[in-house]
Design a protein around this motif. Structure first.
Motif, PDB file in Angstrom:
ATOM      1  N   HIS A  73      -6.863   6.212   3.791  1.00 11.55           N
ATOM      2  CA  HIS A  73      -7.568   5.182   4.565  1.00 11.55           C
ATOM      3  C   HIS A  73      -7.610   5.555   6.044  1.00 11.55           C
ATOM      4  O   HIS A  73      -8.649   5.389   6.709  1.00 11.55           O
ATOM      5  CB  HIS A  73      -6.887   3.824   4.364  1.00 11.55           C
ATOM      6  CG  HIS A  73      -7.463   2.725   5.181  1.00 11.55           C
ATOM      7  ND1 HIS A  73      -8.701   2.179   4.912  1.00 11.55           N
ATOM      8  CD2 HIS A  73      -6.981   2.078   6.272  1.00 11.55           C
ATOM      9  CE1 HIS A  73      -8.959   1.245   5.819  1.00 11.55           C
ATOM     10  NE2 HIS A  73      -7.924   1.153   6.643  1.00 11.55           N
ATOM     11  N   SER A  74      -6.520   6.065   6.572  1.00 12.41           N
ATOM     12  CA  SER A  74      -6.466   6.452   7.984  1.00 12.41           C
ATOM     13  C   SER A  74      -7.408   7.611   8.282  1.00 12.41           C
ATOM     14  O   SER A  74      -8.061   7.638   9.335  1.00 12.41           O
ATOM     15  CB  SER A  74      -5.045   6.847   8.378  1.00 12.41           C
ATOM     16  OG  SER A  74      -4.192   5.740   8.286  1.00 12.41           O
ATOM     17  N   MET A  84       0.851  -1.173   0.000  1.00 12.87           N
ATOM     18  CA  MET A  84       0.000   0.000   0.000  1.00 12.87           C
ATOM     19  C   MET A  84       0.897   1.236   0.000  1.00 12.87           C
ATOM     20  O   MET A  84       1.794   1.346   0.818  1.00 12.87           O
ATOM     21  CB  MET A  84      -0.898  -0.029   1.244  1.00 12.87           C
ATOM     22  CG  MET A  84      -1.784   1.188   1.359  1.00 12.87           C
ATOM     23  SD  MET A  84      -2.797   1.248   2.863  1.00 12.87           S
ATOM     24  CE  MET A  84      -3.989  -0.009   2.551  1.00 12.87           C
ATOM     25  N   ASN A  85       0.634   2.161  -0.918  1.00 14.29           N
ATOM     26  CA  ASN A  85       1.460   3.365  -0.947  1.00 14.29           C
ATOM     27  C   ASN A  85       1.009   4.342   0.144  1.00 14.29           C
ATOM     28  O   ASN A  85      -0.044   4.172   0.749  1.00 14.29           O
ATOM     29  CB  ASN A  85       1.460   4.008  -2.337  1.00 14.29           C
ATOM     30  CG  ASN A  85       0.105   4.579  -2.715  1.00 14.29           C
ATOM     31  OD1 ASN A  85      -0.765   4.746  -1.876  1.00 14.29           O
ATOM     32  ND2 ASN A  85      -0.056   4.854  -3.985  1.00 14.29           N
ATOM     33  N   ILE A  86       1.809   5.366   0.358  1.00 16.39           N
ATOM     34  CA  ILE A  86       1.594   6.270   1.488  1.00 16.39           C
ATOM     35  C   ILE A  86       0.302   7.067   1.339  1.00 16.39           C
ATOM     36  O   ILE A  86      -0.408   7.316   2.307  1.00 16.39           O
ATOM     37  CB  ILE A  86       2.826   7.191   1.708  1.00 16.39           C
ATOM     38  CG1 ILE A  86       2.705   7.969   3.020  1.00 16.39           C
ATOM     39  CG2 ILE A  86       3.007   8.136   0.554  1.00 16.39           C
ATOM     40  CD1 ILE A  86       2.909   7.106   4.213  1.00 16.39           C
ATOM     41  N   LYS A  87      -0.040   7.469   0.117  1.00 14.40           N
ATOM     42  CA  LYS A  87      -1.272   8.244  -0.089  1.00 14.40           C
ATOM     43  C   LYS A  87      -2.502   7.403   0.247  1.00 14.40           C
ATOM     44  O   LYS A  87      -3.414   7.868   0.936  1.00 14.40           O
ATOM     45  CB  LYS A  87      -1.367   8.760  -1.511  1.00 14.40           C
ATOM     46  CG  LYS A  87      -2.575   9.647  -1.730  1.00 14.40           C
ATOM     47  CD  LYS A  87      -2.720  10.060  -3.161  1.00 14.40           C
ATOM     48  CE  LYS A  87      -3.913  10.929  -3.426  1.00 14.40           C
ATOM     49  NZ  LYS A  87      -5.085  10.743  -2.643  1.00 14.40           N
ATOM     50  N   LYS A  88      -2.523   6.162  -0.193  1.00 12.77           N
ATOM     51  CA  LYS A  88      -3.654   5.286   0.120  1.00 12.77           C
ATOM     52  C   LYS A  88      -3.748   5.049   1.624  1.00 12.77           C
ATOM     53  O   LYS A  88      -4.843   5.030   2.194  1.00 12.77           O
ATOM     54  CB  LYS A  88      -3.513   3.949  -0.600  1.00 12.77           C
ATOM     55  CG  LYS A  88      -3.864   3.995  -2.061  1.00 12.77           C
ATOM     56  CD  LYS A  88      -3.782   2.601  -2.660  1.00 12.77           C
ATOM     57  CE  LYS A  88      -4.102   2.622  -4.140  1.00 12.77           C
ATOM     58  NZ  LYS A  88      -4.008   1.269  -4.725  1.00 12.77           N
ATOM     59  N   TYR A  89      -2.588   4.861   2.250  1.00 12.18           N
ATOM     60  CA  TYR A  89      -2.562   4.648   3.695  1.00 12.18           C
ATOM     61  C   TYR A  89      -3.121   5.860   4.429  1.00 12.18           C
ATOM     62  O   TYR A  89      -3.955   5.725   5.330  1.00 12.18           O
ATOM     63  CB  TYR A  89      -1.148   4.345   4.179  1.00 12.18           C
ATOM     64  CG  TYR A  89      -0.997   4.422   5.673  1.00 12.18           C
ATOM     65  CD1 TYR A  89      -1.512   3.422   6.490  1.00 12.18           C
ATOM     66  CD2 TYR A  89      -0.371   5.512   6.269  1.00 12.18           C
ATOM     67  CE1 TYR A  89      -1.401   3.502   7.859  1.00 12.18           C
ATOM     68  CE2 TYR A  89      -0.254   5.600   7.634  1.00 12.18           C
ATOM     69  CZ  TYR A  89      -0.773   4.598   8.433  1.00 12.18           C
ATOM     70  OH  TYR A  89      -0.666   4.691   9.798  1.00 12.18           O
ATOM     71  N   LEU A  90      -2.675   7.069   4.050  1.00 13.07           N
ATOM     72  CA  LEU A  90      -3.148   8.276   4.718  1.00 13.07           C
ATOM     73  C   LEU A  90      -4.634   8.502   4.468  1.00 13.07           C
ATOM     74  O   LEU A  90      -5.382   8.850   5.392  1.00 13.07           O
ATOM     75  CB  LEU A  90      -2.327   9.480   4.270  1.00 13.07           C
ATOM     76  CG  LEU A  90      -0.875   9.511   4.749  1.00 13.07           C
ATOM     77  CD1 LEU A  90      -0.110  10.646   4.089  1.00 13.07           C
ATOM     78  CD2 LEU A  90      -0.807   9.622   6.259  1.00 13.07           C
ATOM     79  N   LYS A 111     -10.962   6.277   8.212  1.00 14.26           N
ATOM     80  CA  LYS A 111     -11.162   5.427   9.387  1.00 14.26           C
ATOM     81  C   LYS A 111     -11.346   6.279  10.643  1.00 14.26           C
ATOM     82  O   LYS A 111     -12.236   6.011  11.459  1.00 14.26           O
ATOM     83  CB  LYS A 111      -9.952   4.503   9.538  1.00 14.26           C
ATOM     84  CG  LYS A 111     -10.072   3.459  10.598  1.00 14.26           C
ATOM     85  CD  LYS A 111      -8.838   2.556  10.561  1.00 14.26           C
ATOM     86  CE  LYS A 111      -8.814   1.555  11.667  1.00 14.26           C
ATOM     87  NZ  LYS A 111      -7.596   0.739  11.641  1.00 14.26           N
ATOM     88  N   LYS A 147      -3.022  13.026  10.343  1.00 18.78           N
ATOM     89  CA  LYS A 147      -2.931  12.342   9.044  1.00 18.78           C
ATOM     90  C   LYS A 147      -3.203  13.305   7.889  1.00 18.78           C
ATOM     91  O   LYS A 147      -2.541  13.235   6.842  1.00 18.78           O
ATOM     92  CB  LYS A 147      -3.914  11.159   8.982  1.00 18.78           C
ATOM     93  CG  LYS A 147      -3.630  10.072   9.992  1.00 18.78           C
ATOM     94  CD  LYS A 147      -2.250   9.482   9.803  1.00 18.78           C
ATOM     95  CE  LYS A 147      -1.984   8.396  10.824  1.00 18.78           C
ATOM     96  NZ  LYS A 147      -0.674   7.817  10.714  1.00 18.78           N
TER      97      LYS A 147
END
Length: 143
Positions: free
Chosen positions: A9-10, A1-7, A13, A90
């Motif tokens: 998603h966070s 998972m790349n950083i943009k998707k992670y951020l 969430k 985030k």
């Protein structure tokens, strides 16, 4: 998972969990109001019945239930604040990643501007490396 998707998603969430706990908080606010009204009714009923023991028991139970409910409600409010802070952090990371300078906090540093590398490396100033990397909250931490 790349950083943009992670951020992203966070952020989603955290927003979802904030809404869940805000709903719980509203329910506890109504519950506290109901408990207060029931406590007042019980105290008035105890006065009319003239039973001293019943009045002591009703006041004690009211205070006990209200205190426990208030503590749980306070815990829910603290959880809401934590998730809101988490979401803000985030979002700030996402702004830093995309170099969204308008969303980043202003550079209030007291770094020396006359350093030989300061202008060449953009160490301080409005579009500086320092402004991009500085996540500190306090002025002392920024120094």
């Amino acid at each position: 998972m790349n950083i943009k998707k992670y951020l992203d998603h966070s952020i989603v969430k955290a927003a979802r969990r904030t809404e869940i706990f805000k709903t719980r908080s509203r329910r506890f606010a109504i519950l506290r109001l109901v408990i207060t009204a029931a406590g007042i009714v019980a105290a008035i009923a105890a006065l009319y019945l003239g039973s001293e023991l019943f009045s002591y028991i009703s006041v004690f139970l009211f205070l006990l239930v209200f205190t426990v409910t208030a503590k749980i409600h306070g815990s829910i409010k603290r959880t809401i604040r934590k998730f809101e802070w988490w979401q803000q952090i985030k979002e700030m990371h996402l702004h830093r990643k995309h170099l969204n300078w308008k969303a980043l906090p202003e550079d209030n540093s007291s770094l020396p501007a006359d350093h030989p590398f300061a202008r060449d490396l953009d160490i301080n100033g409005p579009f500086s490396l320092y402004r991009l990397l500085n996540c500190c909250v306090s002025k002392h931490g920024s120094k």
